[in-house]
Each structure stands twice: as C-alpha cells, then as structure tokens.
Design an enzyme around this catalytic site. Sequence first.
Site, PDB file in Angstrom:
ATOM      1  N   HIS A 126       0.845  -1.188   0.000  1.00 17.65           N
ATOM      2  CA  HIS A 126       0.000   0.000   0.000  1.00 17.65           C
ATOM      3  C   HIS A 126       0.877   1.234   0.000  1.00 17.65           C
ATOM      4  CE1 HIS A 126      -3.457   2.522   0.788  1.00 17.65           C
ATOM      5  NE2 HIS A 126      -2.721   3.178   1.670  1.00 17.65           N
ATOM      6  N   ASP A 130     -14.937   3.355   8.305  1.00 12.84           N
ATOM      7  CA  ASP A 130     -13.965   4.329   7.794  1.00 12.84           C
ATOM      8  C   ASP A 130     -14.611   5.267   6.788  1.00 12.84           C
ATOM      9  OD1 ASP A 130     -11.249   5.431   7.418  1.00 12.84           O
ATOM     10  OD2 ASP A 130     -11.624   4.740   5.375  1.00 12.84           O
ATOM     11  N   SER A 154      -7.418   4.589   9.856  1.00  6.76           N
ATOM     12  CA  SER A 154      -8.193   4.642   8.613  1.00  6.76           C
ATOM     13  C   SER A 154      -7.542   3.767   7.532  1.00  6.76           C
ATOM     14  CB  SER A 154      -8.273   6.107   8.156  1.00  6.76           C
ATOM     15  OG  SER A 154      -8.724   6.204   6.845  1.00  6.76           O
ATOM     16  N   ARG A 197     -14.457  13.429   9.032  1.00  6.52           N
ATOM     17  CA  ARG A 197     -13.170  14.093   9.300  1.00  6.52           C
ATOM     18  C   ARG A 197     -12.896  15.177   8.264  1.00  6.52           C
ATOM     19  NH1 ARG A 197      -9.339   9.469   8.863  1.00  6.52           N
ATOM     20  NH2 ARG A 197      -7.716  10.990   9.216  1.00  6.52           N
ATOM     21  N   LYS A 201      -8.532  -0.592   6.454  1.00  8.46           N
ATOM     22  CA  LYS A 201      -8.861  -1.021   5.083  1.00  8.46           C
ATOM     23  C   LYS A 201      -7.877  -2.089   4.607  1.00  8.46           C
ATOM     24  CE  LYS A 201      -9.045   3.355   3.984  1.00  8.46           C
ATOM     25  NZ  LYS A 201      -9.239   4.728   3.623  1.00  8.46           N
TER      26      LYS A 201
HETATM   27  N1  URA Z   1      -5.973   8.055   3.410  1.00  7.50           N
HETATM   28  C1  URA Z   1      -6.904   7.353   4.078  1.00  7.50           C
HETATM   29  O1  URA Z   1      -7.426   6.346   3.577  1.00  7.50           O
HETATM   30  N2  URA Z   1      -7.248   7.774   5.323  1.00  7.50           N
HETATM   31  C2  URA Z   1      -6.715   8.859   5.914  1.00  7.50           C
HETATM   32  O2  URA Z   1      -7.068   9.165   7.027  1.00  7.50           O
HETATM   33  C3  URA Z   1      -5.753   9.577   5.194  1.00  7.50           C
HETATM   34  C4  URA Z   1      -5.389   9.148   3.940  1.00  7.50           C
END
Ligand code: URA
Length: 424
Positions: free
Chosen positions: A80, A159, A181, A166, A185
């Site tokens: 990632h 999320d 976050s 957010r 994922k």
């Molecule tokens: N990318 C994400 O998926 N989450 C965040 O909080 C910041 C960047």
Amino acid sequence: MNIIDIINKTKKSQELNEEEISWLVNGYTNGDIPDYQMSAWLMAVCLNGLTEKETFALTAAMRDSGEILHLDIPFTVDKHSTGGVGDKTSLIIGPIAAACGVCMAKMSGRGLGHTGGTIDKLESIEGYRTDLSLSEFEAILKKTGFSIISQSVEFCPADKKMYALRNATGTVDSIPLICASIMSKKLAMNADCLVLDVKYGTGAFMKTKEDAEKLAVLMEKAGKSAGKKCKAVVTDMNTPLGKNIGNALEVKEAVELLQGKSKGKLYDVCIELAADLLELAGKGTNAECRKMAEDAVSSGKALGVLRETIKLQGGNEKICDDTSLLPKPLLKYEIRATKGMKILGFNCEELGMTSLLLGAGRLNKTDKIDMSAGIVMNCDVGDQLAADDIIMTLYSTVCSDFSDAAVRALNAVKFEITEKPSYT
Ligand code: URA
C-alpha cells in the site's frame, strides 16, 4: 457506556479500553451516535492523540465494521502506498513478486484530486476489466500470481463514514486517525504480508519526513498487532516517481521498466519494496530478495506475468511489447527554459493538479478522465538547462487550451534564476 463519558475521557487524555472503542465505532457506524458527538471525539483525538493500544483497538474495530476478504489462496501479499504523483509501483512490484513465486492480490481505488489511482491506470489498457468477481480474481491469481481489481464489496463502512466526517470537521491530520483509517482497510484485505510505502513531501499526505516516519512506525506496529507480517518504509514524494504522470503514460513507463529499458529512482523504489515483500514472505535475506527482484526484471519474467494477467483480465496484452498501442494524446505543449536555469525541485501537488487540468484526473468521483492525458518530465532535480531546453511536456486529447495547465506547471518548478521560463 455513554458517549459523553467517552468524549470526556479522550478530552482528559484518559485511555479508553477496547470495549469502549468498539462500542463507539459500532454506534457511529449504525447511526446510534450522531455526527456532532463523533466530531467532538475526533477533535479530542486530534488535540490529545491516542495511545498505541487505543489506536490498534480503533483499527481493529473499524476493520471489523464490514466484510473481511477470504480468498481461496494459501498465501498472499499486498502493498500500500499512502498516495503520490506518478506512483505506478503496484504495476511493477506485483509482477515482480509473482515472478518470484509470491502471490500479490490487490484491490485498488480510482484517483481523486492530485493523486492518481491504479484502477484508472489499468483501465487505460484497451479491454482491461477491473470489475472482476471474486472467483474470477482467484482464478487469475492461481494462474499468474498477480491481479489487481477494483473494490466490489464494501469493506470498512466505519472508515467511509468517519473519513467523510473528518473531511468536513478539520480532523483529518491526526496520525492515529490516519493510521486507523488506512490500516483498517488494508487489514480487511487480509493478506499475510504487507509492505507500506509511506510518502512525504509536496505531493504526499505527510509533508515532512518526521511525520511520515511517525506514521510509518505506527502503521507497522498496527499491522503486527493484528497478526500480519508488516514492514513500513518512508519514501520521498518531493519529485514525481518516474518521468511520466497520467494513466496511459504511467502504464507505458511501468512496461518500459519491466522491459529493462529504464533504471533510476522509480526502479530503485520498486526493487526496494519488492525485496521487502519477498523477505517478509520468507524468500531469503533482503540482499537475496533484492537480487531475485532484479533478476525478475532483467530476465523478462515479471513482464511475462504482467502480459498474462492483462490478457486474462480482457486487456490487450500486446501493449507489453508495443506501448504505442496505448491511448495516444492528440495534442502536446512543451514548457521550455528561456535561458540557463538550474532545477532545484518540483511541487508534486501542483504537477498532480496540472495533470488533472489536462484531463488525467478527476475533482469529483463521477468525472470522466482522458486516458491519454498527462505530463512527461524532461528534466530532473539538479539538472542545468540551457535556453530552449524542454522542462516538461504536457499531453491531452480533451484539453485544447493549455494556458491554465501551463501556468500551473510553471508554478510547480523551483529553479535558480530570477527570470521565469516562457511558454512556447
Ligand atoms: N488516506 C486514508 O485512507 N485515510 C486517511 O485518514 C488519510 C489518507
């Protein structure tokens, strides 16, 4: 349990336990806790932070809010990147890992704003399908060891809801929240090994190396605490990764690298990340894995994996031998130096926005993109240019007036002389 006590505890920097965090995440996801109370808690986190234990509990609760991927493949790896400009590393590292006997199963997203998305890049290949079912995905993984598809199932609904909140409440820039976050994922994708490329610089989420290092350490620990083999590396996004920015242009550069035609920063980053993944997967020491990764490129084996995967996903695999089959732009525009100038650096976010103006990206999720559009950087940081040398070339099919993009492109160049270069 009640939400006021939870907000007050975080406000006073008192540690929440796992049950409280899980109750908070579930309550917000199912609508029992309203936005205004969750916003108050998120702001308390931004101001006071979370302990590591709280961050890992938050990550796990968010991961468990939706589906968790279970593939019928014994061992998979994933990588990632926290998002950058010109970042086509997944298209290179996946085939390298597979050529070395390690299966990379990846679900990716589309680009939004100044950063590109791997799914858009792959869809610039004629016929390439990213909307495969899980059984089609598994079948390809079993044959080639590499596949990237778009996300069909809803992972981590917590999320999705929290990230939107957010964004609307000024609570994005908190390292524990960013960690939870991203990692929730990634952990829902459930790969056995995970390499995280945390970027810093003008084109990245984290602007400083120090912050990127803090995030990287926390993300690696979050991955390990969830039982995964995990390594986070920090890489520079003050210059684009490679020379090409834009969907088809980036596929072209990835293919040329796998053809063994180019070395440089992009090659070095890909070999480093691939070696880390292979090492985590138990293929040998880091030095041995680096050699394996380099051999996978020089032997053409990694390109072979990419060719076969493209074919199985319905795409025109001939692009692996002839990149001129990729979408070609109708128009181009060169940005040249007017006199001698030294290139000091680039603002990658501005380059990403230039590429977006040319048609390569989207501001809204539903915007259509021009697969042929983008930028080729004709110089690098530290280069001394003479008058009339090309700094970069802008490409597009849909954008016939290059003036806005050219202004933005010039803003992205930091150079040493007082006079600015002109447009041609
Ligand atoms: N990318 C994400 O998926 N989450 C965040 O909080 C910041 C960047």
